[in-house]
Design an enzyme around this catalytic site. Structure first.
Site, short mmCIF file in Angstrom:
data_model
loop_
_atom_site.label_atom_id
_atom_site.label_comp_id
_atom_site.label_asym_id
_atom_site.label_seq_id
_atom_site.Cartn_x
_atom_site.Cartn_y
_atom_site.Cartn_z
CB CYS A 2 -0.87 0.03 1.24
SG CYS A 2 -1.86 -1.44 1.44
NE ARG A 27 4.53 1.89 -0.87
CZ ARG A 27 5.51 1.67 0.00
NH1 ARG A 27 6.71 2.13 -0.23
NH2 ARG A 27 5.28 1.00 1.11
CD1 TRP A 74 0.04 -5.29 -4.05
CD2 TRP A 74 0.08 -6.38 -2.11
NE1 TRP A 74 0.60 -6.53 -4.27
CE2 TRP A 74 0.65 -7.21 -3.10
CE3 TRP A 74 0.01 -6.87 -0.80
CZ2 TRP A 74 1.13 -8.49 -2.83
CZ3 TRP A 74 0.49 -8.14 -0.54
CH2 TRP A 74 1.05 -8.93 -1.55
CG ASN A 100 1.85 -0.04 4.02
OD1 ASN A 100 1.55 -1.20 3.76
ND2 ASN A 100 3.07 0.43 3.88
N GLY A 101 -0.07 -2.04 6.12
CA GLY A 101 0.38 -3.01 7.11
C GLY A 101 -0.72 -4.02 7.38
CD GLU A 482 17.87 -11.34 -9.71
OE1 GLU A 482 17.34 -12.01 -8.80
OE2 GLU A 482 17.44 -10.22 -10.04
CE LYS A 486 14.46 -9.28 -11.61
NZ LYS A 486 15.09 -9.06 -10.35
CD GLU A 489 10.57 -9.70 -10.41
OE1 GLU A 489 9.89 -9.34 -9.46
OE2 GLU A 489 11.81 -9.58 -10.43
CG HIS A 505 20.93 -36.02 -9.92
ND1 HIS A 505 21.42 -37.30 -9.76
CD2 HIS A 505 22.03 -35.25 -10.11
CE1 HIS A 505 22.74 -37.29 -9.82
NE2 HIS A 505 23.13 -36.05 -10.03
CE LYS A 604 11.86 -1.54 -6.13
NZ LYS A 604 12.65 -2.54 -6.86
#
Ligand code: M6R
Length: 609
Positions: A2, A27, A74, A100-101, A482, A486, A489, A505, A604
């Site tokens: 948020c 964000r 969010w 936010n939280g 990484e 990338k 996402e 394996h 973010k």
């Protein structure tokens, strides 16, 4: 997560708040809302979806309010919808707030409000209970009421609160969620992050945990948890709004990929003295400190965790100290061996990632010393650490982290080299060579960036695939993780990274002619082994995109297409090899037409557990 933006002053509050929320869009959010004081009443507008939806709604209700708070949500508790969007109000509408939280004990408070006060709730959110709580506790003094309300709340919160009876005042509260106050002339602001404020002021107050702030047009008063007034000097922001703009690039991600030579140069130069020696001013890592250590933990999330994998390799190799790397959300629940002989290194761009912050606190409680590698100056993790090694990446806006990763690598390399030299586990010659290599890296990355068009051409076709694999050995496997993150996402392609020797394996069963494999063969010491791994997947029909150092021409025979990095010492290849993978992911997502800077479901700064 948020975004929070509030304003009080003489200008039109709505314009300033919406503009601030736009700067916080990076964000991640799914709905937006605003509350303003109009003719003594709190008026709320909120809409599911992008800010444009809210703006369309606001066009129908022109107003001249000078105080208000806005929010981008969010979703955590309750699906994205108009009703679950913030602000939330009390039953009578006398209180409106944004949050936010997560209020962890919201069900307990909700039941108490229902039982004792007959509260009826509109939304499924945890936040709404706080609006009801403040309303029922209100005694004519909003500040006192907020102090009593937080006694009943558990969890994480950055709150902005308005009460109809005190229309010239905005209250902000912070616990474990980011919150800054912008100081203007005859105006003041609250925000989740500094970019939202930069058009108006560069002087900000960084709010600490458990503080409550009373904000009027002309004053900002900060109280600690014991109701004492706190005197704190403002922090003057040294970068400007343009640094947080796209400057002609189509996306922040591409701009930030291109900012990597500068970011790693700034990070390096800030830690080299005039003779070219690593100086870790302000970071206590003497020979005695290092000799006392029995282990190091590097703890982080996502991309920062991947930087930690490279850090482990570098520290173990150069300083011969055992290093464990942990995902922050796991570390705190696995009863790790931590003592006063442990160095805990937290790696984080935002400095606000709640999992990392919680792991840090756990390690501290068990006696560890905490060193953090952080990009955002003054963030929670920076403030709670014993020592801070700042990355000088500048603001990173795109959700997909790029320049934060390479600057984190630079910090971890410098730490490893410094430790190795201090403990005499590397020779003076090796030390000099390593510094020379690191100094050459910005120009080498610039060289890779010049291959952007060639890399974009390789992306064509990949965007139609359902699965893409990344393989590598040693440090290349860390970079493969990484590269794969990338890609998935921002392009939403299913992607798996795996140590190349592990393929046989089990995972190789998934390889066929419709599964491209990106094979990283950047370690001279493992090059031939990688050629064999490439043969294995080719034999199952895979199209292989190989990556190697410029002198390893044999990759051209083995792979179908090739990505090149400049020659360098094996240990530093991650600084280079990640760059083509970032560019590749960017162009695959672009070909798919996705919202690259704001991928679906992602935020973010992840300030909830
Ligand atoms: O701010 P942090 O570095 O602590 O964030 C950690 C992760 O959430 C972050 O790296 C995330 O994985 C990125 N979206 C990756 O691009």
């Amino acid at each position: 997560m948020c975004g929070v933006m509030g304003y009080i002053g003489d200008e039109n509050a709505q314009d300033i708040i919406i503009e601030g929320l736009r700067k916080l869009e990076y964000r991640g959010y799914d709905s937006a809302g605003i509350v303003m004081v109009q003719d003594g009443k709190l008026v709320v507008h909120k809409k599911k979806g992008r800010l444009a939806n809210l703006e369309k709604e606001l066009e129908k209700h022109p107003n001249e309010s000078h105080i208000g708070i806005g929010h981008t949500r969010w979703a955590t508790h309750g699906a994205p919808s108009d009703v679950n969007a913030h602000p939330h109000t009390s039953m009578s509408g006398d209180v409106a707030l944004i949050h936010n939280g997560i209020i962890e004990n919201y069900l307990e408070i909700k039941e108490w409000l229902q039982r004792e006060h007959g509260s009826v709730f509109q939304s499924e959110t945890d936040t709404e209970v706080v609006a009801h709580l403040i309303s029922v506790l209100y005694n004519g003094d909003l500040l006192d009421t907020c102090f009593r309300a937080v006694e009943k709340m558990r969890g994480a919160y950055a709150l902005g609160i308005l009460h109809e009876n005190e229309p010239d005042k905005l209250i902000a509260i912070r616990k474990d969620s980011p919150l800054v106050i912008g100081l203007g002339e005859g105006s003041n602001y609250i925000a989740s992050d500094i970019p939202a404020l930069l058009k108006h002021t560069k002087d900000v107050l960084l709010i600490e945990n458990n503080e409550i702030v009373v904000i009027t047009k002309k004053s900002v008063t900060v109280y600690d948890g014991q109701r004492n007034v706190v005197e704190r000097a403002p922090y003057h922001v040294t970068w400007d709004a343009a640094t947080a703009e796209k400057e002609g690039y189509d996306h922040f991600m591409l701009k930030e990929i291109h900012e990597q030579p500068k970011g790693i140069r700034d990070t390096l130069v800030s830690r080299l003295d005039a003779q070219g020696n690593v100086k870790l001013d302000g970071i206590r890592l003497t020979k005695e400190d290092l000799e006392r250590l029995d282990r190091i933990y590097i703890v982080a999330c996502g991309t920062a965790y991947h930087a930690g994998l490279v850090g482990k390799y570098a520290i173990e190799r150069l300083a011969k100290i055992p290093v464990e790397v942990d995902v922050a959300s796991e570390f705190r629940y696995r009863d790790p061996f931590v003592s006063d002989r442990t160095l805990f290194i937290a790696v984080t761009q935002s400095g606000e990632t709640l999992d990392t912050l919680a792991a840090l606190r756990e390690a501290k409680n068990r006696g560890a010393r905490v060193l953090s590698v952080v990009n955002v100056v003054g963030s929670s993790i920076a403030r709670e650490s014993d020592d801070v090694f700042y990355t000088w990446a500048g603001p990173e806006i795109a959700v997909a982290s790029t320049k934060a990763y390479t600057t984190q690598l630079m910090c971890l390399y410098l730490l490893a080299i410094h430790m190795g030299r201090t403990l005499r586990t590397i020779s003076d010659e090796a030390y000099a060579l390593y510094i020379k290599e690191l100094t050459a890296m910005p120009d080498r990355i610039s060289g890779i960036l010049k291959q952007e068009n060639a890399i974009a051409a390789i992306a064509d076709g990949l965007h139609r695939k359902r699965d893409i694999f990344f393989i590598g050995r040693g440090l290349d496997s860390a970079v493969a993780y990484e590269g794969s993150l990338k890609l998935k996402e921002i392009s939403y392609i299913n992607s798996l990274a795996i140590a190349a020797g592990e393929l046989k394996h089990g995972t190789i069963a998934l390889i066929d002619d419709d599964v491209p494999v990106i094979a990283l063969a950047n370690q001279d010491a493992l090059f031939e082994k990688m050629l064999s791994n490439i043969q294995e997947v080719k034999a199952r029909g895979a199209r292989v995109i190989g990556m190697a150092k410029a002198h390893n021409k044999a990759i051209e025979q083995a792979a179908d297409q090739t990505l090149w990095i400049p020659d360098c010492e094996d240990i530093f290849t991650p600084l280079l090899s990640v760059v083509p993978l970032q560019i590749l992911a960017y162009y695959v997502a672009k070909l798919k037409g996705f919202d690259i800077d704001k991928p679906k479901n992602l935020a973010k700064s992840v300030t909830v557990e």
